[in-house]
Design a protein around this motif. Structure first.
Motif, short mmCIF file in Angstrom:
data_model
loop_
_atom_site.label_atom_id
_atom_site.label_comp_id
_atom_site.label_asym_id
_atom_site.label_seq_id
_atom_site.Cartn_x
_atom_site.Cartn_y
_atom_site.Cartn_z
N CYS A 45 0.83 -1.22 0.00
CA CYS A 45 0.00 0.00 0.00
C CYS A 45 0.86 1.26 0.00
O CYS A 45 0.57 2.21 -0.73
N VAL A 46 1.91 1.26 0.79
CA VAL A 46 2.80 2.42 0.80
C VAL A 46 3.46 2.59 -0.56
O VAL A 46 3.58 3.71 -1.07
N GLY A 47 3.86 1.50 -1.18
CA GLY A 47 4.45 1.57 -2.51
C GLY A 47 3.48 2.13 -3.54
O GLY A 47 3.86 2.96 -4.38
N LEU A 48 2.22 1.71 -3.49
CA LEU A 48 1.22 2.23 -4.42
C LEU A 48 0.96 3.71 -4.17
O LEU A 48 0.78 4.49 -5.11
N LEU A 49 0.93 4.11 -2.91
CA LEU A 49 0.73 5.52 -2.58
C LEU A 49 1.89 6.38 -3.09
O LEU A 49 1.67 7.46 -3.66
N VAL A 50 3.11 5.91 -2.90
CA VAL A 50 4.28 6.64 -3.40
C VAL A 50 4.23 6.74 -4.93
O VAL A 50 4.53 7.79 -5.51
N LEU A 52 1.54 6.70 -6.84
CA LEU A 52 0.49 7.66 -7.18
C LEU A 52 0.97 9.09 -7.01
O LEU A 52 0.74 9.94 -7.87
N CYS A 53 1.65 9.36 -5.91
CA CYS A 53 2.18 10.71 -5.68
C CYS A 53 3.20 11.08 -6.75
O CYS A 53 3.22 12.22 -7.23
N ALA A 54 4.03 10.13 -7.16
CA ALA A 54 5.03 10.41 -8.19
C ALA A 54 4.36 10.72 -9.52
O ALA A 54 4.79 11.62 -10.25
N ILE A 55 3.29 10.00 -9.86
CA ILE A 55 2.58 10.25 -11.11
C ILE A 55 1.91 11.62 -11.10
O ILE A 55 2.01 12.38 -12.06
N VAL A 56 1.26 11.96 -10.00
CA VAL A 56 0.62 13.28 -9.90
C VAL A 56 1.67 14.38 -9.97
O VAL A 56 1.49 15.38 -10.66
N PHE A 57 2.79 14.19 -9.30
CA PHE A 57 3.87 15.18 -9.32
C PHE A 57 4.43 15.32 -10.73
O PHE A 57 4.68 16.43 -11.20
N GLN A 58 4.58 14.21 -11.44
CA GLN A 58 5.10 14.26 -12.82
C GLN A 58 4.14 15.00 -13.73
O GLN A 58 4.56 15.84 -14.53
N ILE A 59 2.84 14.74 -13.62
CA ILE A 59 1.86 15.44 -14.45
C ILE A 59 1.87 16.93 -14.13
O ILE A 59 1.85 17.77 -15.03
N HIS A 60 1.94 17.26 -12.85
CA HIS A 60 1.95 18.67 -12.46
C HIS A 60 3.19 19.37 -12.98
O HIS A 60 3.11 20.47 -13.53
#
Length: 146
Positions: A45-50, A52-60
């Motif tokens: 779960c922590v890996g999936l959360l990290v 997801l955050c990396a993908i959102v950060f990359q898009i931003h």
């Protein structure tokens, strides 16, 4: 020869320590499978959360970089007049542009496949509509006889 025997003893002791650690880990896992499963799922779960955050950060970041490269003006009067509402609207537009760029077709094959799927859906819809009209004429003709 005394140095080589000393190195051999150290290598054997390191191998024994590693084997001992492996056996201790196996014993812990065998004794507490629920706790081990909980720790494993927590890690996933922590890996999936990290991720997801990396993908959102990359898009931003991609949207911000695209906007900065597109304007080519540093320090113009628009950025000097700070308006929080305008800034949030601009960030929303950048995010939407980033999503648009992320969903664009990357190859001609994907575009061709998508066009064929759309054509297939259109044909199936026409067949469905024709079938509906055939059913309505059949029910009308049956109503005449009854």
């Amino acid at each position: 020869t005394a140095g080589s025997t000393n190195m051999e003893v150290k290598a054997v002791s390191q191998e024994m320590a590693m084997l001992s650690n492996i056996l201790a880990a196996y014993t812990f896992i065998a004794d507490q499978p629920e706790r081990t499963a909980l720790v494993f799922l927590g890690g996933v779960c922590v890996g999936l959360l990290v991720t997801l955050c990396a993908i959102v950060f990359q898009i931003h970041c991609r949207a911000d970089c695209h906007y900065a490269a597109g304007t080519g003006r540093a320090g113009d009067s628009e950025t000097e007049d700070y308006d929080p509402a305008d800034l949030s609207a601009r960030r929303r537009r950048h995010f939407e542009r980033a999503l648009l760029h992320a969903t664009m077709f990357t190859s001609a094959e994907e575009l061709d496949r998508t066009q064929r799927l759309e054509e297939r859906e259109r044909i199936l819809q026409e067949i469905w509509m024709n079938r509906q009209s055939d059913i309505s004429t059949i029910t009308q003709s049956l109503n005449r006889y009854y």
